[in-house]
Enzyme design. Sequence first.
Site: not given
Ligand code: FAD
Length: 457
Positions: A50, A136, A245
Amino acid sequence: MHSTGKSDKKKLIIVGGGAVGLAVATSVKRHGNYDITIFSSDSHAAYSQCGMPFVISGEIKDFQSLILRKKDFFREMGIDLRLNTTVKSLDLEKRTVVTKGEKHHFDKLVIATGGRSAVPDNLKPKDDLKNVFTLRTLEDGMKIDKALESAKNVVIIGGGGIGVEIAIASAKKGVKTLLINRGSSLLSHNIDPDMADIVQEHLESMGVNVITGEAPRALNGEDIVKSVTISEEEFPADTVIISTGTDPEIKLASDAGIEIGITGGIITNEYLQAKTDRGYDQDVYCGGECVQLQNLVTGTPMISQLASTARRMAGVIRNNLVSKPTPFGPIVNPWVGAIGELQVGTVGITSKEAKKHGIDIVSGLATGTTRAGYFPGSTRIFIKLLFSNRILVGAQVIGGEGVKERIDGLSLAIRKKTTLDELLNLETCYTPPLSMLVDPLTFAAQGAHKKIPGSKK
Ligand SMILES: Cc1cc2nc3c(=O)[nH]c(=O)nc-3n(C[C@H](O)[C@H](O)[C@H](O)COP(=O)(O)OP(=O)(O)OC[C@H]3O[C@@H](n4cnc5c(N)ncnc54)[C@H](O)[C@@H]3O)c2cc1C
């Protein structure tokens, strides 16, 4: 409790080292009795996705500042974090995951694979077309930042939360910036068109050129991108950022026989346990952007693409892993963004969503100031409230300050099914440096009230 040796510990494998994966790992380590391994495709450990737009804008000095925990932190905690390690497949019957040809046994599994940038087919660059990016990972952020150092014409495709934040960041660097949005208004998943107009005006005042209602047809160039075709016109571009998206990253789960819902996210029960054709698997939890949740207002499935939701899901998975059964209920998905000098927040449903689900709404929109008009630093604030059958179902707030706090309060109000009459009688506090005497929230409620036939004025 002191561990009596390795053999009494169950093996917890976490796939994904992002917001969910790392939070589950660290808190289970503190509260549970597991050997924990995290596999992450990413090259960096805990960092704030973020925060990336704010490094690019120059408000945060460098990407290193976004790294919250180094790999050593996890080693010292006794967590085996394997970066650059993609899990290729899962076998739910044999209780194994496969990485680079190695098999690893698990007793409990957490799937937290997040999302991946969704790029329309016609914009997928040929492999050799340089300077076309999505945002991302930290690495993506660093590449964009570097490209912007020498960029002259940046085109950002997609006017969602990340697109507008990056557009501002690019404009702040003094680069000519064009933001193209397919829909007729910006942030169309978050706010109504009348509120989006305020954001668009602000972007334009910050030097961002905005085109709405147009989808780019093609990216052009030989080695490096040269232009973007929109309608019949070519717009010069030496850097393109595609922010159209995010799709849930579910292939691993789906290939293993875990069911996927209509939103494209993993189906779980309220304990966030994955669904297979044998029912809900008690040992396999899923959390974050890869999971389908339920919208509290419409009752329909949705994906939450928010770190705040991800973190709450991690807490629920942690509880369930340490034998404190905890459900994760439907959500109202409060969001706030910092877009230049504006704070923009939303919670519940928008008018567009209401229409899609056949919900009749009455809205009230009020403007006011964030401090007493005479007080230095006062900025305008816009509050829009949406009611269905006199119950609050959505709220949108834009202002120079005081937005997050209002959205958080309204989040609770929607969850509690607060009525219009209760909001009309809301007691609010006042001091000149922090508010108007009558909070504009009251005026927004009055605005909706006046529109309801038969309401006493
Ligand atoms: C530029 C940006 C700005 C954002 N700003 C905000 C904000 O201001 N406020 C807010 O609430 N949210 C924000 N978000 C969204 C927030 O960052 C995500 O919703 C959050 O990180 C989701 O968490 P997650 O654990 O589901 O996924 P992620 O944090 O994306 O983690 C997923 C992980 O899984 C790993 N992975 C995937 N497939 C595999 C595999 N097969 N084997 C091993 N590892 C794997 C990836 O490498 C990654 O490390 C933002 C996102 C971005 C990109």
